[in-house]
Design an enzyme around this catalytic site. Structure first.
Site, PDB file in Angstrom:
ATOM      1  N   SER A  78       0.708  -1.380   0.134  1.00 35.11           N
ATOM      2  CA  SER A  78      -0.067  -0.103   0.031  1.00 35.11           C
ATOM      3  C   SER A  78       0.880   1.364   0.206  1.00 35.11           C
ATOM      4  O   SER A  78       0.237   2.341  -0.082  1.00 35.11           O
ATOM      5  CB  SER A  78      -0.781   0.118   1.183  1.00 35.11           C
ATOM      6  OG  SER A  78      -2.134  -0.943   0.962  1.00 35.11           O
ATOM      7  N   LYS A 128       0.496   3.161  -3.076  1.00 32.01           N
ATOM      8  CA  LYS A 128      -0.833   4.178  -3.268  1.00 32.01           C
ATOM      9  C   LYS A 128      -0.662   5.452  -3.090  1.00 32.01           C
ATOM     10  O   LYS A 128      -1.200   6.281  -3.670  1.00 32.01           O
ATOM     11  CB  LYS A 128      -1.836   3.809  -2.170  1.00 32.01           C
ATOM     12  CG  LYS A 128      -2.154   2.308  -2.191  1.00 32.01           C
ATOM     13  CD  LYS A 128      -3.246   1.809  -1.164  1.00 32.01           C
ATOM     14  CE  LYS A 128      -3.923   0.536  -1.066  1.00 32.01           C
ATOM     15  NZ  LYS A 128      -4.611   0.139  -0.022  1.00 32.01           N
ATOM     16  N   TYR A 154      -3.297  -2.823 -10.696  1.00 32.05           N
ATOM     17  CA  TYR A 154      -3.373  -2.595  -9.323  1.00 32.05           C
ATOM     18  C   TYR A 154      -2.348  -3.768  -8.647  1.00 32.05           C
ATOM     19  O   TYR A 154      -1.594  -3.259  -7.807  1.00 32.05           O
ATOM     20  CB  TYR A 154      -4.565  -2.514  -8.660  1.00 32.05           C
ATOM     21  CG  TYR A 154      -4.797  -2.529  -7.249  1.00 32.05           C
ATOM     22  CD1 TYR A 154      -4.450  -1.084  -6.408  1.00 32.05           C
ATOM     23  CD2 TYR A 154      -5.044  -3.635  -6.483  1.00 32.05           C
ATOM     24  CE1 TYR A 154      -4.635  -1.360  -5.110  1.00 32.05           C
ATOM     25  CE2 TYR A 154      -4.931  -3.639  -5.089  1.00 32.05           C
ATOM     26  CZ  TYR A 154      -4.904  -2.294  -4.293  1.00 32.05           C
ATOM     27  OH  TYR A 154      -4.902  -2.319  -3.007  1.00 32.05           O
ATOM     28  N   TYR A 199      -5.244   3.711   7.764  1.00 36.30           N
ATOM     29  CA  TYR A 199      -6.579   3.361   7.891  1.00 36.30           C
ATOM     30  C   TYR A 199      -7.318   3.287   9.520  1.00 36.30           C
ATOM     31  O   TYR A 199      -7.316   4.648  10.013  1.00 36.30           O
ATOM     32  CB  TYR A 199      -6.748   1.821   7.820  1.00 36.30           C
ATOM     33  CG  TYR A 199      -5.681   1.653   6.525  1.00 36.30           C
ATOM     34  CD1 TYR A 199      -5.995   2.077   5.286  1.00 36.30           C
ATOM     35  CD2 TYR A 199      -4.492   0.765   6.839  1.00 36.30           C
ATOM     36  CE1 TYR A 199      -5.462   1.675   4.065  1.00 36.30           C
ATOM     37  CE2 TYR A 199      -3.754   0.753   5.454  1.00 36.30           C
ATOM     38  CZ  TYR A 199      -4.165   1.122   4.133  1.00 36.30           C
ATOM     39  OH  TYR A 199      -3.482   0.961   2.978  1.00 36.30           O
ATOM     40  N   VAL A 231       1.016  -3.787   3.696  1.00 33.23           N
ATOM     41  CA  VAL A 231       0.910  -5.076   4.477  1.00 33.23           C
ATOM     42  C   VAL A 231       2.389  -5.796   4.415  1.00 33.23           C
ATOM     43  O   VAL A 231       2.489  -6.980   5.032  1.00 33.23           O
ATOM     44  CB  VAL A 231      -0.073  -5.955   3.875  1.00 33.23           C
ATOM     45  CG1 VAL A 231      -1.268  -5.301   4.819  1.00 33.23           C
ATOM     46  CG2 VAL A 231      -0.246  -6.196   2.658  1.00 33.23           C
TER      47      VAL A 231
HETATM   48  O1  DON Z   1      -4.803  -4.590  -1.933  1.00 33.37           O
HETATM   49  C1  DON Z   1      -4.492  -5.207  -1.171  1.00 33.37           C
HETATM   50  O2  DON Z   1      -4.847  -5.996  -0.262  1.00 33.37           O
HETATM   51  C2  DON Z   1      -2.806  -5.129  -0.805  1.00 33.37           C
HETATM   52  N1  DON Z   1      -2.088  -5.162  -2.269  1.00 33.37           N
HETATM   53  C3  DON Z   1      -2.326  -3.793  -0.169  1.00 33.37           C
HETATM   54  C4  DON Z   1      -2.770  -3.696   1.136  1.00 33.37           C
HETATM   55  C5  DON Z   1      -2.011  -3.085   2.001  1.00 33.37           C
HETATM   56  O3  DON Z   1      -0.825  -2.947   1.745  1.00 33.37           O
HETATM   57  C6  DON Z   1      -2.618  -2.342   3.333  1.00 33.37           C
HETATM   58  N2  DON Z   1      -1.720  -1.611   4.131  1.00 33.37           N
HETATM   59  N3  DON Z   1      -1.446  -1.502   5.155  1.00 33.37           N
END
Ligand code: DON
Length: 303
Positions: free
Chosen positions: A63, A66, A188, A239, A257
């Site tokens: 993320s 993003k 994505y 979040y 993550v």
């Molecule tokens: O879309 C997802 O679930 C992952 N590619 C990214 C989620 C993420 O890194 C949330 N961060 N803390």
């Protein structure tokens, strides 16, 4: 101040903590990483750099990408992207679906998955080869041509991305996804599967601490855009733990993550940590601890 000593002290403390959190396994390919990795890299605006631990080892930025995707979209489309996105914290997990349904397909902000998928849709519309355009953007920001994504992680997320498919379909049903679900999510997943070191992430975020100018002093974003993206990082970067991060660390930042966290003090410095064990909110457990110690020891936070 001796920043190297500060970083070394944090490292020594953090690696001794027994409960290192839990590695994300909902993307199966992410689960192979060693939980004992810990890296920390700091770059001051005047050019000084400091690192400790595994700060030169690539990991899945997830993320964190993003923010860079939003920067690229904003640099091309300006504030028109806000017609399709909000800028309010969601107070819910990053992959929650209910809010999107209640709010008629307008994601609360660009950092929850629904918002990031809308940004991905914008990039897919803008560029003929969005993966290459995004990679080139990051390579230009860092001056590092070797940065790439890991196809195994992208594939693993595609195979297990049920919630993202649900999210993209919901967006499509509200008319807030202009390209096909497959095309947008393929992009994505590759964007999230980018692999970078702490040092490379720090460098790529230099523009957010330097009024829109990248490492090579080229203007990439206006000062207003930087002010706004930093504000979204502060309020939405973690979040349903954004309040806790502001409370403990006091910096705009973004987690992923894969266990990375990048944070910055405008006009001053960028710092990146990597510790793959996550807390129950999906943010790096030891990364948050390390950054709390950094701003407490140096008194260099926005508050
Ligand atoms: O879309 C997802 O679930 C992952 N590619 C990214 C989620 C993420 O890194 C949330 N961060 N803390």
């Amino acid at each position: 101040m001796n920043f190297q000593t500060v970083l070394n002290d944090i490292y020594n403390h953090v690696v001794s903590v027994k409960d290192k959190g839990t590695i994300a396994s909902y993307i199966p390919e992410l689960a192979h990483v060693d939980i004992n990795n810990f890296g920390l890299h700091l770059k001051i605006k005047n050019g000084e750099e400091y690192g400790v631990g595994h700060y030169n080892k690539p990991f899945s930025i997830q993320s964190i990408s993003k923010v860079l995707a939003l920067a690229l979209a904003a640099s091309q489309k300006g504030s028109t992207i806000l017609n399709r996105l909000g800028v309010e914290p969601s107070g819910h997990p990053f992959n929650q679906l209910a809010l999107l349904e209640i709010e008629n397909g307008i994601p609360r902000n660009p950092f929850i998955n629904s918002g990031a998928i809308v940004v991905a849709d914008i990039l897919v519309t803008l560029f003929e080869n969005p993966v290459e355009s995004f990679l080139n953007y990051i390579r230009d920001l860092t001056g590092d041509k070797n940065i790439n994504y890991n196809p195994n992680i992208a594939k693993s997320e595609k195979e297990s991305g049920y919630r993202n498919y649900a999210t993209a379909n919901l967006l499509k049903s509200f008319g807030n996804l202009h390209n096909s679900v497959e095309e947008v999510l393929d992009y994505y997943f590759m964007q999230c599967a980018l692999e970078m070191t702490c040092e490379q992430i720090t460098k790529s975020f230099h523009l957010f601490a330097n009024k829109g100018k990248c490492l090579f002093e080229k203007t990439r974003l206006t000062e207003q855009q930087v002010k706004r993206i930093n504000a979204i990082m502060l309020t939405c970067g973690f979040y349903d733990e954004a309040g806790e991060f502001a409370f403990e660390v006091g910096l705009p930042g973004k987690s992923g993550v894969g266990g990375g966290i990048v944070a910055l003090l405008p006009d001053n410095y960028v710092i990146t940590t990597w510790a793959p064990g996550l807390n129950e909110k999906g943010n790096s457990k030891l990364g948050m601890l390390a950054l709390e110690q950094f701003t407490t020891k140096t008194q260099l936070s926005i508050f």
